[in-house]
Enzyme design. Structure first.
Site, short mmCIF file in Angstrom:
data_model
loop_
_atom_site.label_atom_id
_atom_site.label_comp_id
_atom_site.label_asym_id
_atom_site.label_seq_id
_atom_site.Cartn_x
_atom_site.Cartn_y
_atom_site.Cartn_z
N SER A 189 53.57 51.26 32.32
CA SER A 189 54.15 51.68 33.60
C SER A 189 53.99 53.18 33.84
O SER A 189 53.97 53.98 32.91
CB SER A 189 55.64 51.34 33.65
N1 SAH Z 1 57.03 48.02 29.03
C1 SAH Z 1 55.63 48.34 29.15
C2 SAH Z 1 55.03 47.68 30.36
C3 SAH Z 1 54.20 46.53 29.99
S1 SAH Z 1 53.51 45.65 31.34
C4 SAH Z 1 55.47 49.84 29.18
O1 SAH Z 1 56.10 50.50 28.39
O2 SAH Z 1 54.73 50.36 29.93
C5 SAH Z 1 54.52 44.22 31.38
C6 SAH Z 1 54.45 43.33 30.19
O3 SAH Z 1 55.29 42.21 30.45
C7 SAH Z 1 53.07 42.76 29.87
O4 SAH Z 1 52.70 43.16 28.59
C8 SAH Z 1 53.25 41.26 29.96
O5 SAH Z 1 52.51 40.53 29.01
C9 SAH Z 1 54.74 41.14 29.71
N2 SAH Z 1 55.37 39.89 30.14
C10 SAH Z 1 55.16 39.18 31.28
N3 SAH Z 1 55.91 38.06 31.28
C11 SAH Z 1 56.63 38.07 30.12
C12 SAH Z 1 57.58 37.19 29.53
N4 SAH Z 1 57.96 36.06 30.13
N5 SAH Z 1 58.09 37.51 28.33
C13 SAH Z 1 57.72 38.64 27.68
N6 SAH Z 1 56.83 39.51 28.18
C14 SAH Z 1 56.29 39.24 29.39
#
Ligand code: SAH
Length: 273
Positions: free
Chosen positions: A121
């Site tokens: 993000s």
């Molecule tokens: N928190 C991260 C952002 C990652 S993007 C950061 O520090 O920048 C969002 C993430 O959510 C992705 O890796 C995706 O695989 C995950 N995601 C989507 N649906 C999910 C679910 N049901 N359970 C766990 N993770 C999920």
């Protein structure tokens, strides 16, 4: 299961933060990114950090403290005031959480790809979500859904004693585990591989929940895993997404507030190996 209700709007101190009128950035948007939407042509400014960063890739390790100082200064200018969040973002080396080839861009105000079609993000989004979730509170136990590369969990772990994070894509879970086993984040985050849409029932209740991927609707089960008085923040929506803040006000009551327009990767059920 009790249905969350939406009582008439009561005083939430969180206000929609002012949209920056800073110069338009060079358009570093990722197609499927975790960013704030500023309007059709506006992109959060990459700030002075980008020009400096482009001159420093080889020495990033040495100079990253300076880049983080610039990033934190920019976050303050963008309305982030929570010192715990700012200090944590000053501390955690964001460039260690992205691919080496992108490390020089790690301190821009932009989402960046982390593989598997997912993104880390935008710094402002990370800071804003954590600041809103923690406002007026000192959460002891927080759950993050969507650990991705582990950056946001690492930031949280600088000021929250118990951080749980769930990731559904095996390759990213492995990556996050590696990233979180190094440096200042070592051993501070309890990471699990699974479908975060179910939450983590056996660890509930949580003093805060942050969801880093957008569901068409925020899973109701997560709202039930909040402690009374605690907050959940999550993006919601399909094509048009918004950050939503829920505060649990009682055993069967929640207060819902809509915040910023954003664009996040989708929240998906099940796991991917
Ligand atoms: N928190 C991260 C952002 C990652 S993007 C950061 O520090 O920048 C969002 C993430 O959510 C992705 O890796 C995706 O695989 C995950 N995601 C989507 N649906 C999910 C679910 N049901 N359970 C766990 N993770 C999920």
């Amino acid at each position: 299961m009790n249905k969350p209700r939406n009582p008439p709007d009561r005083a939430f101190r969180i206000s929609r933060s002012p949209v920056r009128s800073s110069a338009l950035g060079p358009g570093y948007s990722v197609a499927n990114s975790n960013t704030r939407i500023l309007g059709p042509h506006k992109q959060a400014s990459a700030g002075t950090g980008s020009s400096l960063a482009s001159t420093l890739p080889a020495n990033l390790g040495l100079n990253s403290d300076r880049l983080r100082t610039q990033m934190v200064r920019r976050l303050r200018e963008q309305g982030i005031t929570d010192d715990r969040v700012l200090a944590a973002m000053q501390t955690v080396p964001r460039h260690d959480f992205v691919d080496q080839g992108l490390a020089s861009r790690a301190y821009e105000d932009a989402a960046l790809p982390i593989g598997y079609g997912q993104t880390i993000s935008q710094p402002w989004v990370v800071a804003y979500m954590l600041a809103v979730m923690c406002e007026g509170r000192a959460p002891q136990r927080v759950l993050e859904i969507g650990a991705g590369c582990g950056y946001q969990a690492a930031v949280l772990a600088q000021f929250v004693p118990e951080v749980y994070a769930v990731e559904r894509i095996r390759g990213l879970y492995d990556q996050a585990r590696l990233n979180l086993s190094q440096g200042r984040s070592r051993g501070r985050v309890r990471l699990s591989f699974g479908d975060g849409m179910q939450g983590l029932e056996h660890r509930a209740p949580f003093d805060g929940i942050v969801v880093a991927a957008a569901g068409v609707k925020i899973p109701e089960v997560l709202l039930h895993q909040l402690a009374i008085g605690a907050r959940l923040i999550a993006p919601e929506g399909a094509t048009h997404q918004r950050l939503i803040l829920f505060e649990r006000t009682g055993p069967s009551s929640w207060h819902r507030v809509e915040l910023e327009d954003v664009r996040f990767v989708p929240l998906r059920p099940g796991t991917q190996t």
